[in-house]
Design an enzyme around this catalytic site. Structure first.
Site, mmCIF file in Angstrom:
data_model
loop_
_atom_site.group_PDB
_atom_site.id
_atom_site.type_symbol
_atom_site.label_atom_id
_atom_site.label_comp_id
_atom_site.label_asym_id
_atom_site.label_seq_id
_atom_site.Cartn_x
_atom_site.Cartn_y
_atom_site.Cartn_z
ATOM 1 N N ILE A 101 0.831 -1.189 0.000
ATOM 2 C CA ILE A 101 0.000 0.000 0.000
ATOM 3 C C ILE A 101 0.873 1.250 0.000
ATOM 4 O O ILE A 101 2.012 1.215 0.455
ATOM 5 C CB ILE A 101 -0.981 -0.005 1.214
ATOM 6 C CG1 ILE A 101 -1.939 1.188 1.161
ATOM 7 C CG2 ILE A 101 -0.234 -0.098 2.529
ATOM 8 C CD1 ILE A 101 -3.081 1.121 2.166
ATOM 9 N N CYS A 102 0.324 2.328 -0.523
ATOM 10 C CA CYS A 102 0.937 3.655 -0.523
ATOM 11 C C CYS A 102 2.178 3.647 -1.422
ATOM 12 O O CYS A 102 2.072 3.369 -2.602
ATOM 13 C CB CYS A 102 1.241 4.075 0.917
ATOM 14 S SG CYS A 102 1.627 5.829 1.137
ATOM 15 N N ALA A 103 3.339 3.931 -0.883
ATOM 16 C CA ALA A 103 4.564 3.919 -1.678
ATOM 17 C C ALA A 103 5.150 2.513 -1.828
ATOM 18 O O ALA A 103 5.973 2.275 -2.716
ATOM 19 C CB ALA A 103 5.610 4.838 -1.051
ATOM 20 N N GLY A 149 -2.768 -0.886 -2.664
ATOM 21 C CA GLY A 149 -3.628 0.187 -2.175
ATOM 22 C C GLY A 149 -2.952 1.523 -2.355
ATOM 23 O O GLY A 149 -1.726 1.609 -2.429
#
Length: 184
Positions: A101-103, A149
């Site tokens: 998720i994210c980076a 995500g």
């Protein structure tokens, strides 16, 4: 079977803890695994979390899914960890479950796990890190053995998607209901 949520210095706390919390509520044996050599790991916002075990002590033969929370420099630290790199490559080659998720999808992309797949990553990182993937821009994207995500505000939705993948929609819905997630 366990799920390993990996912690590197600079991880995004809300993403890591939300995944562990939701998965445990779903009856999944979710373990926090430190890749730092120490059980206490400092997050991106100076919150120290005590991992359950060190990477060196983790048994990946009993691991059902590798989960990578984002945050910087956490995601880059996960990408650069030699042992985790080998596990990501191994899981991808075997079609075993990976999630980021994210980076953190940058760690999967760097090791070929997103090649040709639809994936999402923190906005603005697509051009650099999803060159061999299809950027979906969705909150949560599942393609084959990989779930990605978009960022911290989506941590609950992402974690519930992991619960559904591992335990089915009925368990996901029970956990979501108890958390008041689907309340309108």
């Amino acid at each position: 079977m366990a799920v390993y949520v990996h912690l590197a210095t600079g991880y995004e706390e809300v993403e890591a803890l939300t995944c562990v919390d939701v998965l445990r509520r779903a009856g999944v044996d979710a373990k926090m695994v430190s890749v730092t050599g120490e059980l206490a790991v400092r997050g991106a916002h100076d919150i120290d979390i005590m991992a359950d075990l060190l990477f060196e002590d983790a048994d990946y033969s009993s691991c059902e899914m590798i989960v990578l929370p984002g945050g910087m420099p956490g995601a880059a630290n996960l990408r650069d960890h030699a042992g985790l790199t080998e596990k990501i490559k191994e899981f991808e080659a075997e079609g075993r479950k990976l999630a980021a998720i994210c980076a953190a999808p940058l760690a999967l992309a760097a090791h070929g796990a997103l090649d040709g797949k639809a994936a999402t990553i923190y906005p603005g990182l697509e051009d650099e890190h999803l060159k061999n993937a299809k950027a979906s821009h969705a909150n949560v994207t599942k393609d084959g053995n990989v779930i990605t995500g978009i960022g911290p505000a989506i941590a609950m939705e992402f974690a519930l998607a992991l619960a559904e993948e591992l335990k089915g929609k009925e368990v996901r819905d029970q956990v979501a209901s108890g958390l008041l997630f689907d309340r309108r």
